[in-house]
Structure formats: structure tokens, C-alpha cells
Design a protein around this motif. Sequence first.
Motif, short mmCIF file in Angstrom:
data_model
loop_
_atom_site.label_atom_id
_atom_site.label_comp_id
_atom_site.label_asym_id
_atom_site.label_seq_id
_atom_site.Cartn_x
_atom_site.Cartn_y
_atom_site.Cartn_z
N TYR A 105 0.85 -1.19 0.00
CA TYR A 105 0.00 0.00 0.00
C TYR A 105 0.88 1.24 0.00
O TYR A 105 2.06 1.19 0.34
CB TYR A 105 -0.93 0.02 1.23
N SER A 106 0.29 2.33 -0.41
CA SER A 106 0.94 3.64 -0.36
C SER A 106 -0.12 4.68 -0.02
O SER A 106 -1.32 4.42 -0.15
CB SER A 106 1.60 4.00 -1.69
N VAL A 107 0.32 5.85 0.39
CA VAL A 107 -0.61 6.96 0.63
C VAL A 107 -0.01 8.23 0.03
O VAL A 107 1.18 8.50 0.18
CB VAL A 107 -0.91 7.14 2.13
N ILE A 108 -0.83 8.96 -0.69
CA ILE A 108 -0.40 10.23 -1.26
C ILE A 108 -1.01 11.35 -0.41
O ILE A 108 -2.24 11.42 -0.25
CB ILE A 108 -0.84 10.39 -2.73
N VAL A 109 -0.16 12.16 0.17
CA VAL A 109 -0.58 13.27 1.03
C VAL A 109 -0.71 14.52 0.18
O VAL A 109 0.26 14.94 -0.47
CB VAL A 109 0.43 13.50 2.17
N THR A 110 -1.87 15.12 0.17
CA THR A 110 -2.11 16.33 -0.62
C THR A 110 -2.44 17.49 0.30
O THR A 110 -3.43 17.45 1.03
CB THR A 110 -3.27 16.12 -1.62
N ARG A 111 -1.58 18.50 0.25
CA ARG A 111 -1.80 19.75 1.00
C ARG A 111 -1.97 20.94 0.06
O ARG A 111 -2.62 21.92 0.41
CB ARG A 111 -0.61 20.02 1.93
N ASP A 112 -1.37 20.86 -1.11
CA ASP A 112 -1.35 21.97 -2.05
C ASP A 112 -2.77 22.29 -2.54
O ASP A 112 -3.54 21.39 -2.94
CB ASP A 112 -0.47 21.60 -3.25
N LYS A 113 -3.12 23.56 -2.50
CA LYS A 113 -4.46 24.00 -2.87
C LYS A 113 -4.82 23.62 -4.30
O LYS A 113 -5.92 23.13 -4.58
CB LYS A 113 -4.59 25.52 -2.68
N ALA A 114 -3.89 23.83 -5.22
CA ALA A 114 -4.15 23.52 -6.62
C ALA A 114 -4.36 22.02 -6.83
O ALA A 114 -5.22 21.61 -7.62
CB ALA A 114 -3.01 24.02 -7.49
N GLN A 115 -3.60 21.21 -6.11
CA GLN A 115 -3.76 19.76 -6.23
C GLN A 115 -5.11 19.31 -5.67
O GLN A 115 -5.77 18.44 -6.25
CB GLN A 115 -2.62 19.05 -5.50
N LYS A 116 -5.52 19.90 -4.56
CA LYS A 116 -6.83 19.57 -4.01
C LYS A 116 -7.94 19.96 -4.98
O LYS A 116 -8.93 19.22 -5.15
CB LYS A 116 -7.02 20.23 -2.65
#
Length: 244
Positions: free
Chosen positions: A41-52
Motif C-alpha cells: 500500500y501507499s498513501v499520497i498526502v495532498t496539501r497543495d491548494k491547486a492539487q486539491k
Amino acid sequence: MDFQSRCTIRQYTKQDVDEQLLNWMLETACRASNTGNMQTYSVIVTRDKAQKEALAPAHFNQPMVTEAPVVLTFCADYNRFCHWCDARQAKHGYDNFQSFIGAAIDTCLFAQTFANIAEKEGLGLCYLGTTTYNAGDIIRVLDLPKRVVPITTVTLGYPAEMPELQDRLPLDAIVHHEHYTDFTPQDIDRLYAEKEALPSSRQFIAENGKQTLAQVFTDVRYTKEACELFSEKFLQVLREQLFM
């Protein structure tokens, strides 16, 4: 934490989630059980506004995707393990449905263990079931390679709300002893009576012009046509990502 009082959080304060705390929670969640200790398994952490904002359409633009401080996409991942096999002269054969199911189960165990830890630390979260509906779009936004499939997404932050607890079926609707005991019509009436009597349930029925709560699910929320559409889309993702 009192798990009897846990609830899904869809509104968050502006307070950010500390990077060190997040990494500690993820590292601790890796102690979850998994098949063969392979950690597929992996997890991608998204904080960037544009990515969200790029992820939001795949989740039907639910507000918490862009409003939560952190969005975590949990993925079944045989990519890393196969790279390791290739580098160690080991011939792998994990491009099949059984391997995917095992990785998907382990991904869910990892995600739920993380959720338990996060809630114990005072954070709130919401699972997004839309992840497998539009997995292909998520793959493109997150640049997921072959053998990596998004399974579930969690929005994370500090709660800005304390919603009422959602109803749950009685335990004897869920638990069977020694063998599965099928349900009689009388059992169904008894087990669903409280759920059907809730004011919110009656409101759902009225708002959707239906006669029963079950019809709200079958005719409005999770229709046969929608289930078949998203099934085919997800099967196509599996064909493209796994069966090479």
C-alpha cells in the motif's frame, strides 16, 4: 477515545495539521496487520491548494476535498514491491485479481488504523467512497504508475462541527454465530424499524418522493445504472493498471 461516540467530520477549522504529527500517525498506522508483511500500500498526502482543486472533480466536488487541510489518498500498491523483486532477481507474478484484493484489504487496514490514531489525537476525518468511482481521474492527477490503484480517500483536519451520531443497525443484524442465519421478513421489519422511524429517514422519503427508505437507496442514491457504470469504469482501471 470513545469509539461509541465517533462521527464523520466534514467541516474543519483553519488550523493546519503538523507535519511531524502526521508522519508519526502514518508511521504508527504501518503497524497494522498486512499480508505477508509486504505492505503493498501507499498513501499520497495532498496539501497543495491547486492539487486539491484538481482532485475535487473526481470526488464530485464535495467541499471537504478543498477545505480540509490534508487529503490522503490510500492506494493498493504492488509497484514498489515489484521493483524490489526486479532488483533482487526474483520473478514476480502479481498482475492478477487475487493480488489486488489482498493489497486492497491491506490498504483499508492501514487507512482505518490511521483513522483511529488520528481521531484519538483530536483530529476529524471523512472517508470518500468516490475514490473508486473515478479512480482513473485520480490516477492521472496523482501520477500513479502501473500496479498502483486508489482505494479510498480521507479528508483530515481539526473539527469545526460536532454532528449528531448516525444510526446503526442492531448488533444481531450484523453478527451470526457458528453459521449464517438468513433473515425472515419479520426479522427485516424488526431490524430496520428504528432506522425507518427516524425523522431524518422520513425526511429523505418525502424529499425524494418515495414510499420507503429502501427506495431512496435503490432509486436515488445508489441506482443500478450508476453502480454498473462505476463498476465498468473501475474494472477498466484494473485492466489498465494491473493486468499487463
